[in-house]
Design an enzyme around this catalytic site. Structure first.
Site, short mmCIF file in Angstrom:
data_model
loop_
_atom_site.label_atom_id
_atom_site.label_comp_id
_atom_site.label_asym_id
_atom_site.label_seq_id
_atom_site.Cartn_x
_atom_site.Cartn_y
_atom_site.Cartn_z
NE ARG A 73 42.45 -19.89 0.45
CZ ARG A 73 41.85 -19.00 -0.33
NH1 ARG A 73 42.52 -18.31 -1.22
NH2 ARG A 73 40.55 -18.79 -0.21
NE ARG A 142 45.02 -15.09 -4.33
CZ ARG A 142 43.70 -15.10 -4.15
NH1 ARG A 142 43.04 -16.23 -4.02
NH2 ARG A 142 43.03 -13.96 -4.11
CE LYS A 207 40.27 -13.98 -6.74
NZ LYS A 207 39.19 -14.89 -6.37
CE LYS A 209 42.05 -17.89 -7.66
NZ LYS A 209 40.64 -18.14 -7.42
CB CYS A 428 32.57 -22.62 -2.28
SG CYS A 428 31.06 -21.74 -1.84
CB CYS A 434 32.48 -17.30 2.79
SG CYS A 434 32.87 -16.22 1.41
CB CYS A 473 28.45 -15.59 -3.61
SG CYS A 473 30.22 -15.41 -3.90
CB CYS A 477 35.41 -20.50 -4.24
SG CYS A 477 35.57 -18.76 -3.85
#
Ligand code: HEM
Ligand code: SF4
Length: 571
Positions: A73, A142, A207, A209, A428, A434, A473, A477
Site C-alpha cells: 500500500r 495512516r 490503527k 485514521k 472493498c 484479503c 467482512c 473497509c
C-alpha cells in the site's frame, strides 16, 4: 509493561522500532512467506502478507506452500500524485504485481501479488519516485486524506496543506524502513524520545485514521475516521479554522455487540495554527488511554465511549495547550464524486474518471483501463488525484490537451456510467487476496448493481444517486455502514443488509435483514425501492426515506448501534 497486553504489543516492544527479523526473513529463499511476528511488523512498512485464496485448494492437494504474495500500500497524502508517479505505479504493477493498480477508499494505492523476492526492488522504485509505503498499514497514523482537488478553491488548497502537515508530523521516524528496504545504514541505539518522539516503542494501540474535509462535499467521509478536520470558511471563502471530529470508525465483528461502527463526534473548533498540535494531542491521548489488551476494543472510538467525550476533550486541550472553541455550523450535501469535467483556475480544467471499485486493469475482452490511464499520464502535465470513492481525477488539464484526454478516457471506458447507483457504488477488495474476507465484494458488487439497476428502472429511479457499499467482512473497509444501502459479507455468497445511512455521510445505517443470498438481497430491496418511488418527498434521499417510513430505526450511534435495528414496517 503490564502482563495483560495483547501479543501485538509484545511484538512491537521487542521489535526495536519495527525491525524485528524482517531483514533476515527477506533473505530466506526457502519460503515465500515470513514468520508471524514479522507479518505483523511488515504492516507498519505498508505491506500485508497474503495468499491467493482462489488457489488454496489446488495447492493444498499438490502439497505445495500457499501462493504467498504481498499487498503493498503506497501512501499518498491528500491523494495527490504526479503523472510520472502514476507511471511508476503502473510499471510496478505490470513488472512485479498482478497487472492491476487499486485505488483505495482512503486515497492510497494498492499493488497486489508482489512476491517476496521482488519486494526490495519494488520498494526501491517506489522510493525513487518519491513515494513511500511507511505507515500505510499498522498501529500508526495512516494516509491522511483530504478533499482531492486543491485547485477548486483556496479552502481546498488549505485542506491539502493541513493534510500534508499532519501527515509529515505523524509519520514514524524509525530508520528501520530505510535500513530494511533501501539498504540504508543501520542506526543503532537512541532513547525512545529521540527515535519516536510521538509514538514511543509500542506505537499506537491500533490503527489511526485522519482526514480533512471541505464542506459541502463530504467525499472523505469525515465521520468514519478517528480524527477529522472540517474547514470553516468566512464569507470570502477563506478558512477561518477547523471543526475537529474524533472517534469515528467502521470495524466490528459479527455476533459481538460490544464491537460496533461509530460516527465521529464534533469536539470543537481550532485555528489553523493550532491544528497540528491538536492532532498530536489526540494521538498521544489515544496512545496512553487506548486499550492495549484487547485489539477489538482498541480504536479511539472505544476510548471515547468508555471515558466520555468531555474527559477526552479536556485532556487534548491540556496536552495541546489549546482551548478549543465552540464547534461552528457546517453543511455537507454528499459523499460522492462529481464526474466529468469541472472548470478550474487559469483556464485549466479537471476530469473525474470513473474506475469501478478502484481497480485499474486491462480486463480481457473488456475496457482497457490501465492502458487508458497510462496513455493519459504519458501526455498530461497537470496532476493526478485519487478520491475516497476509488476514482481518479485528471487535474489541471491544459487547454490544448483537453480534447485528446477526453478521447482517451472515452475510448478506454473511463467515463462515468449513467446509472445513479453504479456511480455511487464502492466495494472493498475481499477475495481472492484479503485473508479476512468471508464473502466476495469487488468481484460481486457490479453484478448485484446490474440486478438492482433493472429494479430501479422499473420504478423510474435509474438515474437517481443512491449510495451502495459492500464489504466482504464486517471490518468495513468500504465504509458500508455509511452507505444508504450497505452489504456486509457473512459467509460465502451471504450478506447482511444495512439501510438508512444519510446520503451526506452524517448518520450510520441499521441492520435491516440478515444472511441473504443474491436472490434474497434483490427481493428484500424490492418493496423498499417500490415504497421509495411511490412515497418519497421532493428531493428526499433513500437513506432518509427508509428511516422516516419506518423500515429502520433512526437512533443509535456507538454502543447503541445494534439497538433498535431491523424493520419496524412490514416489507
Ligand atoms: C478491523 C478492521 C480492519 C482490518 C483488519 C482491515 C484489514 C484490511 C486488509 C487485510 C486489507 C487488504 C485487502 C486486500 O487488498 O487484499 C484491507 C484493505 C483496505 N482497508 Fe481495511 N481493514 C479494517 C478496517 C478498515 C476500515 C474501517 C477502513 C476505512 C474506513 C479500511 C480501509 C481499507 C482500505 C482503503 C483498503 C484498501 C482497499 C479498498 O479500497 O477496498 N479498513 N483492509
Ligand atoms: S472489509 Fe473485510 S473483506 Fe473487505 S478488504 Fe476489509 S478486511 Fe478484507
Amino acid at each position: 509493561m503490564a502482563d495483560e497486553v495483547s501479543r501485538n504489543e509484545r511484538i512491537k516492544e521487542a521489535s526495536d522500532y519495527l525491525r524485528g527479523t524482517l531483514a533476515e526473513g527477506l533473505r530466506d529463499q526457502i519460503t515465500g512467506s515470513i514468520v508471524e511476528d514479522n507479518a505483523q511488523l511488515v504492516k507498519f512498512h505498508g505491506m500485508y502478507l497474503q495468499d491467493d485464496r482462489d488457489l488454496r485448494g489446488e495447492r493444498a492437494r499438490k502439497k505445495m506452500e500457499k501462493a504467498f504474495a504481498f499487498m503493498i500500500r503506497v501512501r499518498v497524502p491528500g491523494g495527490v500524485c504526479t503523472p510520472a508517479q502514476w507511471l511508476t505505479l503502473d510499471k510496478i504493477a505490470r513488472d512485479y504485481g498482478n497487472g492491476t493498480v487499486r485505488i483505495t477508499t482512503r486515497q492510497a494505492v494498492q499493488l497486489h501479488g508482489v512476491i517476496k523476492s521482488n519486494l526490495k526492488a519494488t520498494l526501491k522504485q517506489i522510493d525513487d519516485a518519491l513515494l513511500s509505503t511507511i505507515a500505510a498499514c499498522g498501529d500508526v497514523n495512516r494516509n491522511v486524506m483530504s478533499n482531492p482537488n486543491p485547485y477548486q478553491s483556496r479552502a481546498h488548497g488549505a485542506a491539502l496543506a493541513l493534510a500534508r502537515a499532519i501527515s509529515d508530523h505523524l509519520t514514524p521516524r524509525t530508520p528501520a524502513y530505510r535500513e530494511i528496504w533501501l539498504d540504508g545504514e543501520r542506526i543503532v541505539g537512541g532513547e525512545d524520545e529521540a527515535v519516536e518522539p510521538i509514538y514511543g516503542k509500542t506505537y499506537l494501540p491500533r490503527k489511526f485514521k485522519t482526514v480533512v474535509a471541505v464542506p459541502p462535499s463530504n467525499d472523505v467521509d469525515v465521520f468514519a475516521h478517528d480524527l477529522g478536520f472540517i474547514a470553516i470558511l468566512d464569507r470570502a471563502g477563506n478558512v477561518e479554522g477547523w471543526n475537529v471530529t474524533v472517534g469515528g470508525g467502521m470495524g466490528m465483528t459479527h455476533g459481538e455487540p460490544e464491537t460496533y461502527p461509530r460516527a465521529a463526534d464534533v469536539m470543537g473548533f481550532c485555528r489553523t495554527a493550532d491544528a497540528v498540535a491538536v492532532a498530536e494531542a489526540v494521538v498521544t491521548v489515544q496512545r496512553d488511554w487506548g486499550d492495549r489488551a484487547n485489539r477489538k476494543h482498541a480504536r479511539l472510538k472505544y476510548t471515547i465511549e468508555d471515558r466520555g467525550l468531555a474527559a477526552f476533550h479536556a485532556e487534548v486541550e491540556r496536552r495541546a495547550r489549546v482551548k478549543l472553541g465552540e464547534a461552528r455550523p457546517f453543511t455537507f450535501t454528499s459523499t460522492g464524486d462529481r464526474y466529468g469535467w469541472t472548470e478550474g483556475e487559469s483556464g485549466r480544467a479537471h476530469l473525474t474518471l470513473y474506475i469501478e471499485n478502484g481497480r485499474v486493469l486491462d480486463a480481457p475482452g473488456r475496457a482497457q483501463l490501465l492502458t487508458g490511464v497510462r496513455q493519459i499520464a504519458e501526455l498530461h502535465d497537470g496532476d493526478f488525484r485519487f478520491t475516497a470513492n476509488q476514482n481518479v481525477i485528471i487535474a489541471n488539464v491544459a487547454e490544448d490537451k483537453r480534447a485528446t484526454i477526453a478521447k482517451l478516457a472515452a475510448e478506454h471506458g473511463l467515463l462515468a456510467p449513467a446509472s445513479g447507483l453504479r456511480r455511487n457504488a464502492v466495494a472493498c477488495v475481499a477475495l481472492p487476496t484479503c485473508g479476512l474476507a468471508l464473502a466476495e465484494s469487488e468481484r460481486y458488487l457490479p453484478d448485484l448493481v446490474t440486478a438492482l439497476e433493472a429494479q430501479l428502472a422499473v420504478h423510474g429511479l435509474a438515474e437517481d444517486d443512491i449510495v451502495i457499499r459492500m464489504t466482504g467482512c464486517p471490518n468495513g473497509c468500504a465504509r458500508p455502514y455509511l452507505g444508504e444501502i450497505g452489504l456486509v459479507g457473512k459467509g460465502p455468497g451471504r450478506y447482511n443488509l444495512y439501510l438508512g445511512a444519510a446520503f451526506e455521510g452524517t448518520r450510520l445505517s441499521k441492520l435491516y435483514a440478515e444472511d441473504l443470498d443474491h436472490t434474497a438481497i434483490v427481493a428484500a430491496l424490492e418493496p423498499v425501492i417500490a415504497a421509495y418511488a411511490a412515497e418519497r418527498r421532493k428531493g428526499e434521499r433513500l437513506g432518509d426515506f427508509v428511516v422516516r417510513a419506518g423500515f429502520v430505526a433512526a437512533t443509535g450511534n456507538g454502543r447503541d448501534f445494534h439497538a433498535n435495528t431491523g424493520a419496524k414496517r412490514a416489507a
